[in-house]
Design a protein around this motif. Structure first.
Motif, short mmCIF file in Angstrom:
data_model
loop_
_atom_site.label_atom_id
_atom_site.label_comp_id
_atom_site.label_asym_id
_atom_site.label_seq_id
_atom_site.Cartn_x
_atom_site.Cartn_y
_atom_site.Cartn_z
N VAL A 294 0.83 -1.21 0.00
CA VAL A 294 0.00 0.00 0.00
C VAL A 294 0.86 1.26 0.00
O VAL A 294 0.65 2.18 -0.80
N LEU B 25 -7.80 -2.22 -1.64
CA LEU B 25 -7.18 -2.17 -0.32
C LEU B 25 -6.75 -0.75 0.06
O LEU B 25 -7.18 -0.24 1.10
N LEU C 245 -9.45 1.79 1.08
CA LEU C 245 -10.01 1.78 2.43
C LEU C 245 -9.40 2.88 3.29
O LEU C 245 -10.00 3.30 4.27
N ARG C 246 -8.22 3.37 2.94
CA ARG C 246 -7.61 4.46 3.71
C ARG C 246 -8.38 5.76 3.56
O ARG C 246 -8.28 6.66 4.39
N TYR D 151 -9.23 0.68 6.92
CA TYR D 151 -8.00 0.03 6.45
C TYR D 151 -7.34 -0.73 7.60
O TYR D 151 -7.04 -1.92 7.48
#
Length: 478
Positions: free
Chosen positions: A232, A244, A247-248, A261
């Motif tokens: 990431v 993925l 999600l942050r 995340y």
């Protein structure tokens, strides 16, 4: 980390095995070099089990075949185009590869294989210094041209050549860096980390199948979190698994909801812990781990700010299941894996309704039926438990007790009703005979009706099921 002397003792012991001794003698007799290379040598220093025996040689693939045929119980050349010959010698499976260099032409998604001419040159073309170690046979000489032993001691991942050159030769090595960071518990050195960020777009040159395999290996490590973080942070995940890092975006400066995340990484870790605690055969389980990592990927698309400052993610389970299917298909996962992962994501919120009030037996039966087979139900048990990451101990305990109760009820109903194989008392043939109809959609409708009766009421017996079916048929006709 073993001492050099202890590691050499382990390697000497391995070299004295019938398999290695036979190969070393055969290659020496044929006038060719042979060395045990890579993972087995590295693992000897780390005190890990030495599972796979990988060898490298100056012999060409044709010459390798000629050497191993007389001493092998079996041999195969499926990797011949890449210089690799497989064989079974003295009961052990081995791979022997010609000294080589893998290079890309800048556009191709497959490596262009160039055979090399020396062990040292072959080692400097490998992915990381800790894997660029070899034991020359039969003289038992350790060959370490890039300082791999020192990096093992320091627990650091570094490329033998410049990371730009190494990753340019094979961009998949950037994903391997993340996998080894998790698998070995090593740190990736600063220059290598920077190159991963700079060269992240190069991963697009790699086939989806190779990316899939490397991601799977990462997820199957004991501690995938460091490797996933590296993917990431470097920008690689944005290209191979963009859901993925997305999600942050759910971080909320007002702390109105948890960091999705970090929550997802924690759920993955907790699912791995439950795998061990429950001691289920077939672990580590890639399906479960994919579902744990991706279970909330529907949240970015479903986030809504409600009145009063609350945040909602209505139907993120359904949206997430669709996104997971799309991503896993793009990564060329097989159909069974895609179906199993997406179904778990779709069902991962189901349990939380159990805490709102006692479920009827019918609801419990449907929970089991919707999960699928026993393996999927066990995965759903683990995922539901792992999804509890609240720091509120009282709430966590309440949820744990509730799930204990649900599992107990499932076990009781299973014992009473053969719950794992819920089906109507009457099968398709019996339905057609009773209603005097031929095969067609109506048989499916009748079967579905009887299944609903079975789920609602449990076993009622064939006679009662026949009465219900006749009443349904009469009402349907009316």
């Amino acid at each position: 980390m073993q001492s050099v002397a202890a590691a050499l003792d382990r390697l000497a012991e391995a070299a004295s095995s019938p398999t290695v001794a036979k190969l070393a003698e055969a290659f020496e007799r044929a006038g060719h070099e042979l060395a045990l290379v890579g993972g087995p040598v590295r693992d000897a220093f780390l005190g890990r089990e030495m599972n796979d025996l990988d060898f490298t040689t100056d012999a060409t693939p044709d010459e390798i075949l000629a050497i191993v045929k007389p001493i092998a119980e079996a041999h195969w050349d499926i990797g011949r185009a890449f210089g690799t010959i497989g064989a079974k010698v003295a009961g052990e499976t081995v791979e022997i590869t010609t000294y080589r260099a893998d290079a890309y032409d800048g556009d191709s998604r497959k490596p262009e294989v160039v055979f090399g001419d020396s062990l040292e040159a072959d080692l400097t073309r490998r992915d990381f210094t800790v894997n660029a170690l070899a034991l020359r046979l039969p003289k038992l000489e350790l060959v370490d041209p890039s300082g791999g032993v020192e990096d093992l001691v320091a627990r650091v991942l570094r490329t033998p050549s410049s990371p730009e050159r190494s990753f340019g030769d094979d961009p998949l090595r950037m994903l391997r860096a993340a996998r080894f960071a998790s698998q070995l518990g090593f740190e990736v050195d600063d220059d290598t980390t920077q190159a991963m960020s700079d060269l992240a777009p190069e991963i697009d040159r790699i086939s989806a199948e190779r990316v899939r395999d490397e991601l799977g290996k990462l997820l199957l490590t004991d501690a995938p979190r460091p490797g996933l973080r590296l993917l990431v942070d470097s920008g690689l995940a944005a290209r191979v698994l963009p859901e993925l890092p997305a999600l942050r975006l759910e971080r909320d400066e007002h702390h109105r909801h948890k960091d999705v995340y970090e929550h997802s990484l924690t759920v993955l870790e907790q699912a791995i812990d439950y795998e061990g605690e429950r001691a289920v055969p077939g672990r580590p389980d890639l399906v479960l781990r994919l579902a744990a990592l991706l279970h909330d990927i529907g949240k970015p698309a479903t986030r809504r700010y409600e009145s009063g400052g609350a945040v909602s993610f209505h139907h993120h389970d359904v949206v997430g299941a669709k996104l997971a299917r799309k991503r896993l298909r793009a990564l060329r996962f097989d159909n069974d894996t895609v179906a199993a992962v997406s179904r778990l994501i779709e069902l991962h919120l189901r349990f939380f309704g159990y805490t709102d009030g006692a479920w009827t037996d019918s609801a419990v039966r449907r929970y089991v039926r919707d999960a699928g087979d026993a393996e999927q139900l066990e995965r759903l048990h683990i995922l539901s438990r792992a999804d509890v990451t609240t720091r509120n101990r009282r709430k966590a305990d309440q949820l744990a007790f509730a799930y204990d109760d649900l599992e107990e009820r499932i076990a009781m109903l299973a014992e009473e009703e053969e719950l794992a194989a819920v089906r109507p008392e009457l099968d398709g043939q019996q339905i057609m005979k009773l209603l005097d109809i031929t095969p067609g959609p109506v048989v499916g409708e009748a079967y579905k009706y009887l299944l609903e009766v079975r789920l609602d009421e449990g076993p009622i017996g064939e006679d009662a099921a026949a009465d219900r079916l006749r009443a349904w048929w009469a009402a349907r006709g009316a």
